[in-house]
Design a protein around this motif. Structure first.
Motif, PDB file in Angstrom:
ATOM      1  N   VAL B  52      27.757 -61.821  76.895  1.00 43.26           N
ATOM      2  CA  VAL B  52      28.484 -60.560  77.017  1.00 43.26           C
ATOM      3  C   VAL B  52      27.487 -59.464  76.671  1.00 43.26           C
ATOM      4  CG1 VAL B  52      30.391 -59.173  76.168  1.00 43.26           C
ATOM      5  CG2 VAL B  52      30.650 -61.646  76.356  1.00 43.26           C
ATOM      6  N   ASP B  53      27.212 -58.605  77.639  1.00 47.78           N
ATOM      7  CA  ASP B  53      26.286 -57.491  77.418  1.00 47.78           C
ATOM      8  C   ASP B  53      27.062 -56.237  77.065  1.00 47.78           C
ATOM      9  OD1 ASP B  53      24.729 -59.185  79.778  1.00 47.78           O
ATOM     10  OD2 ASP B  53      23.397 -58.280  78.307  1.00 47.78           O
ATOM     11  N   VAL B  54      26.584 -55.538  76.055  1.00 47.14           N
ATOM     12  CA  VAL B  54      27.215 -54.281  75.658  1.00 47.14           C
ATOM     13  C   VAL B  54      26.197 -53.173  75.864  1.00 47.14           C
ATOM     14  CG1 VAL B  54      28.409 -53.063  73.811  1.00 47.14           C
ATOM     15  CG2 VAL B  54      28.545 -55.548  73.935  1.00 47.14           C
ATOM     16  N   ALA B  55      26.399 -52.409  76.918  1.00 47.89           N
ATOM     17  CA  ALA B  55      25.502 -51.308  77.250  1.00 47.89           C
ATOM     18  C   ALA B  55      26.253 -49.997  77.037  1.00 47.89           C
ATOM     19  CB  ALA B  55      25.060 -51.436  78.704  1.00 47.89           C
ATOM     20  N   PRO B  56      25.541 -48.864  77.000  1.00 48.36           N
ATOM     21  CA  PRO B  56      26.254 -47.594  76.802  1.00 48.36           C
ATOM     22  C   PRO B  56      27.262 -47.298  77.912  1.00 48.36           C
ATOM     23  CG  PRO B  56      23.913 -47.302  76.452  1.00 48.36           C
ATOM     24  CD  PRO B  56      24.096 -48.681  76.982  1.00 48.36           C
ATOM     25  N   ASP B  57      27.022 -47.866  79.120  1.00 48.47           N
ATOM     26  CA  ASP B  57      27.914 -47.520  80.237  1.00 48.47           C
ATOM     27  C   ASP B  57      28.965 -48.582  80.520  1.00 48.47           C
ATOM     28  OD1 ASP B  57      25.944 -48.633  83.102  1.00 48.47           O
ATOM     29  OD2 ASP B  57      26.238 -49.484  81.114  1.00 48.47           O
ATOM     30  N   GLY B  58      28.947 -49.669  79.785  1.00 48.52           N
ATOM     31  CA  GLY B  58      29.975 -50.666  80.082  1.00 48.52           C
ATOM     32  C   GLY B  58      29.793 -51.980  79.344  1.00 48.52           C
ATOM     33  N   ILE B  59      30.836 -52.782  79.468  1.00 47.50           N
ATOM     34  CA  ILE B  59      30.796 -54.146  78.930  1.00 47.50           C
ATOM     35  C   ILE B  59      30.675 -55.082  80.130  1.00 47.50           C
ATOM     36  CG2 ILE B  59      32.066 -55.936  77.666  1.00 47.50           C
ATOM     37  CD1 ILE B  59      33.537 -53.674  76.216  1.00 47.50           C
ATOM     38  N   TYR B  60      29.730 -56.005  80.050  1.00 44.27           N
ATOM     39  CA  TYR B  60      29.461 -56.898  81.167  1.00 44.27           C
ATOM     40  C   TYR B  60      29.622 -58.343  80.696  1.00 44.27           C
ATOM     41  CZ  TYR B  60      27.101 -52.772  83.129  1.00 44.27           C
ATOM     42  OH  TYR B  60      26.803 -51.522  83.602  1.00 44.27           O
ATOM     43  N   VAL B  61      30.172 -59.172  81.577  1.00 47.69           N
ATOM     44  CA  VAL B  61      30.218 -60.609  81.318  1.00 47.69           C
ATOM     45  C   VAL B  61      29.372 -61.275  82.389  1.00 47.69           C
ATOM     46  CG1 VAL B  61      31.670 -62.673  81.296  1.00 47.69           C
ATOM     47  CG2 VAL B  61      32.489 -60.565  80.240  1.00 47.69           C
ATOM     48  N   GLU B  62      28.308 -61.935  81.965  1.00 48.01           N
ATOM     49  CA  GLU B  62      27.351 -62.533  82.911  1.00 48.01           C
ATOM     50  C   GLU B  62      26.947 -61.524  83.978  1.00 48.01           C
ATOM     51  OE1 GLU B  62      25.844 -65.337  82.601  1.00 48.01           O
ATOM     52  OE2 GLU B  62      26.993 -66.133  80.933  1.00 48.01           O
ATOM     53  N   ARG B  63      26.590 -60.355  83.504  1.00 48.94           N
ATOM     54  CA  ARG B  63      26.056 -59.263  84.336  1.00 48.94           C
ATOM     55  C   ARG B  63      27.064 -58.641  85.292  1.00 48.94           C
ATOM     56  NH1 ARG B  63      20.451 -58.812  84.017  1.00 48.94           N
ATOM     57  NH2 ARG B  63      19.614 -60.360  82.598  1.00 48.94           N
ATOM     58  N   GLU B  64      28.334 -58.988  85.155  1.00 51.38           N
ATOM     59  CA  GLU B  64      29.364 -58.319  85.982  1.00 51.38           C
ATOM     60  C   GLU B  64      30.135 -57.378  85.074  1.00 51.38           C
ATOM     61  OE1 GLU B  64      30.457 -62.226  88.580  1.00 51.38           O
ATOM     62  OE2 GLU B  64      32.072 -60.782  88.217  1.00 51.38           O
ATOM     63  N   ARG B  65      30.244 -56.117  85.489  1.00 53.73           N
ATOM     64  CA  ARG B  65      30.913 -55.155  84.621  1.00 53.73           C
ATOM     65  C   ARG B  65      32.401 -55.426  84.587  1.00 53.73           C
ATOM     66  NH1 ARG B  65      29.230 -48.965  84.646  1.00 53.73           N
ATOM     67  NH2 ARG B  65      30.329 -48.767  86.607  1.00 53.73           N
ATOM     68  N   VAL B  66      32.946 -55.490  83.377  1.00 59.08           N
ATOM     69  CA  VAL B  66      34.386 -55.714  83.236  1.00 59.08           C
ATOM     70  C   VAL B  66      35.091 -54.450  82.768  1.00 59.08           C
ATOM     71  CG1 VAL B  66      34.094 -58.157  82.783  1.00 59.08           C
ATOM     72  CG2 VAL B  66      34.241 -56.613  80.880  1.00 59.08           C
ATOM     73  N   LEU B  67      34.343 -53.557  82.107  1.00 55.47           N
ATOM     74  CA  LEU B  67      34.966 -52.337  81.626  1.00 55.47           C
ATOM     75  C   LEU B  67      33.914 -51.244  81.560  1.00 55.47           C
ATOM     76  CD1 LEU B  67      37.611 -51.146  80.454  1.00 55.47           C
ATOM     77  CD2 LEU B  67      36.734 -51.678  78.193  1.00 55.47           C
ATOM     78  N   GLU B  68      34.295 -50.078  82.026  1.00 56.38           N
ATOM     79  CA  GLU B  68      33.358 -48.953  81.989  1.00 56.38           C
ATOM     80  C   GLU B  68      33.501 -48.234  80.655  1.00 56.38           C
ATOM     81  OE1 GLU B  68      33.558 -46.574  85.502  1.00 56.38           O
ATOM     82  OE2 GLU B  68      32.375 -44.964  84.597  1.00 56.38           O
ATOM     83  N   LEU B  69      32.368 -47.863  80.083  1.00 55.78           N
ATOM     84  CA  LEU B  69      32.366 -47.110  78.824  1.00 55.78           C
ATOM     85  C   LEU B  69      31.664 -45.780  79.041  1.00 55.78           C
ATOM     86  CD1 LEU B  69      31.173 -49.938  76.361  1.00 55.78           C
ATOM     87  CD2 LEU B  69      33.522 -49.248  76.817  1.00 55.78           C
ATOM     88  N   GLN B  70      32.010 -44.819  78.190  1.00 58.60           N
ATOM     89  CA  GLN B  70      31.320 -43.533  78.208  1.00 58.60           C
ATOM     90  C   GLN B  70      30.538 -43.443  76.907  1.00 58.60           C
ATOM     91  OE1 GLN B  70      31.262 -41.232  80.613  1.00 58.60           O
ATOM     92  NE2 GLN B  70      32.647 -42.395  81.932  1.00 58.60           N
ATOM     93  N   ASN B  71      29.266 -43.772  76.965  1.00 58.55           N
ATOM     94  CA  ASN B  71      28.431 -43.773  75.754  1.00 58.55           C
ATOM     95  C   ASN B  71      29.082 -44.596  74.641  1.00 58.55           C
ATOM     96  OD1 ASN B  71      26.109 -43.174  74.345  1.00 58.55           O
ATOM     97  ND2 ASN B  71      26.960 -41.294  73.482  1.00 58.55           N
ATOM     98  N   PHE B  72      29.419 -45.819  74.940  1.00 64.60           N
ATOM     99  CA  PHE B  72      30.037 -46.806  74.056  1.00 64.60           C
ATOM    100  C   PHE B  72      31.504 -46.511  73.759  1.00 64.60           C
ATOM    101  CE2 PHE B  72      26.203 -48.979  73.477  1.00 64.60           C
ATOM    102  CZ  PHE B  72      25.197 -48.111  73.089  1.00 64.60           C
ATOM    103  N   ALA B  73      32.060 -45.427  74.261  1.00 57.81           N
ATOM    104  CA  ALA B  73      33.453 -45.099  73.962  1.00 57.81           C
ATOM    105  C   ALA B  73      34.374 -45.811  74.948  1.00 57.81           C
ATOM    106  CB  ALA B  73      33.674 -43.592  74.031  1.00 57.81           C
ATOM    107  N   LEU B  74      35.401 -46.446  74.414  1.00 55.62           N
ATOM    108  CA  LEU B  74      36.371 -47.128  75.275  1.00 55.62           C
ATOM    109  C   LEU B  74      37.247 -46.098  75.978  1.00 55.62           C
ATOM    110  CD1 LEU B  74      37.420 -49.885  72.745  1.00 55.62           C
ATOM    111  CD2 LEU B  74      36.463 -50.353  74.990  1.00 55.62           C
ATOM    112  N   PRO B  75      37.771 -46.432  77.156  1.00 59.79           N
ATOM    113  CA  PRO B  75      38.712 -45.508  77.792  1.00 59.79           C
ATOM    114  C   PRO B  75      39.959 -45.361  76.926  1.00 59.79           C
ATOM    115  CG  PRO B  75      38.243 -47.408  79.211  1.00 59.79           C
ATOM    116  CD  PRO B  75      37.516 -47.621  77.950  1.00 59.79           C
ATOM    117  N   SER B  76      40.645 -44.260  77.090  1.00 60.60           N
ATOM    118  CA  SER B  76      41.783 -43.979  76.209  1.00 60.60           C
ATOM    119  C   SER B  76      42.873 -45.049  76.345  1.00 60.60           C
ATOM    120  CB  SER B  76      42.361 -42.601  76.519  1.00 60.60           C
ATOM    121  OG  SER B  76      42.584 -42.471  77.910  1.00 60.60           O
ATOM    122  N   SER B  77      42.965 -45.668  77.519  1.00 55.51           N
ATOM    123  CA  SER B  77      43.991 -46.703  77.717  1.00 55.51           C
ATOM    124  C   SER B  77      43.682 -47.955  76.898  1.00 55.51           C
ATOM    125  CB  SER B  77      44.088 -47.067  79.202  1.00 55.51           C
ATOM    126  OG  SER B  77      42.825 -47.459  79.683  1.00 55.51           O
TER     127      SER B  77
END
Lengths: 194, 143
Positions: B52-77
């Protein structure tokens, strides 16, 4: 003389000197052909394909691994399995080593176990003091290898990893690497009521 | 014809050097480009598990993005829950397909990622049975 001239012109009879000339010419041309036959193209093809591939796939960094487990909030740790019951709180600048079952200050002073509750505060500039305290705790509880780490929500990951390095082992020039508490579990403590 | 011998000499030496340097076991460890790993003095070598990769722009599982982040911030939902539901869905899907080991996971997080995000990822994975997490770091050179 005429007989000799006639024999030279005849196609069936060739004097030794002419035969050797033909053989010599054949040999020389063959040697030239062998030199031209060395093909550099496949070797260069191989190098030009293989070297960029290896350059792209080679890794010149060495990776390390820091293992941890996860303890859910509210999970009670049995006193039989964790007598020291060490919890390390970390908010980025302050480190607090606490125990719900052991008087830590007594252990620091005397090196002996005593039931009670304890709290040892440090700052991030006091890593050496923290390590010395952990070494004393380890001497008093040599069978203990685990502790719970509770970083605050905003602490950067790199600080957490650096603290984990200090909690897991201690490096010294005379003893090498000494294991302290390598089995670290993350725990989330409830937010203090305002 | 130009003299190719020095060039071939050079290529041969580079090739031998690269063949000795390359470590096949580390090829699968490399995180995403956007992830700068923290440093650690740990001597343990990593084992390749589900990454599981944690980058500033998203969380990835085996290099596939599962969730977009804004500078590590989770979406409000997602921010109001401790569980990261898109991540949970992807992990459950992979577990159901039998693609992954259900006990170990590897976390390759950027060194500036806040711990709260790492905690939520581990909390989410733990609900599906993951018990132990390997945090990948760069080996610290002794000064």
């Amino acid at each position: 003389m005429e007989a000799l001239d006639n024999s030279v012109r005849s196609p069936t009879i060739r004097p030794m000197r002419q035969r050797s000339d033909i053989v010599w010419k054949h040999l020389r041309s063959g040697r030239r052909r062998r030199q031209e036959d060395i093909a550099m193209t496949p070797i260069m093809n191989l190098f030009i394909v293989l070297i960029p591939f290896l350059l792209m796939s080679a890794t010149f960094v060495e990776y390390a691994m820091v293992q941890n487990a996860l303890t859910e909030a509210g999970t009670q740790v049995s006193p039989k399995t964790l007598k020291l019951n060490l919890v390390v709180k970390f908010d980025g600048s302050r480190i607090e080593v606490t125990s719900r079952s052991c008087d830590l200050k007594h252990v620091m002073k005397s090196g002996e176990r005593k039931a009670g509750r304890g709290r040892l505060p440090f700052t991030i500039d006091e890593y050496e003091k923290l390590e010395e305290s952990l070494v004393k705790l380890k001497r008093a509880f040599p069978e203990e290898a685990s502790l719970a780490l509770a970083p605050s929500a905003t602490v950067p990951y790199k600080r957490v990893i650096a603290l984990m390095d200090r909690l897991r082992s201690r490096r010294s020039s005379d003893q090498g690497e000494v294991a302290l508490f390598p089995d670290i579990s993350f725990v989330k403590l409830p937010e203090p009521k305002k | 014809m130009p003299n190719l011998t020095p060039m071939i000499d050079m290529f041969t030496i580079i090739l031998v050097f690269l063949l000795k340097t390359i470590s096949v076991s580390y090829v699968g460890m490399k995180p995403l480009q956007a992830v700068q790993l923290p440093q650690s003095s740990s001597a343990e070598k990593p084992t390749r598990y589900l990454a599981v990769d944690v980058a500033p722009d998203g969380i990835y599982v085996e290099r596939e993005r599962v969730l977009e982040l804004q500078n590590f911030a989770l979406p409000s939902s997602e921010a109001q829950y401790e569980t990261i539901f898109p991540l949970r869905a992807i992990l459950k899907n992979r577990l159901d397909l039998g693609e992954i080991d259900s006990v170990h996971a590897m976390i390759r997080a950027h060194h500036d990622a806040p711990f709260d995000l790492i905690w939520r990822i581990m909390f989410t994975a733990r609900q599906l049975g993951f018990e132990r997490f390997e945090n990948l770091a760069l080996k610290q050179r002794n000064s």
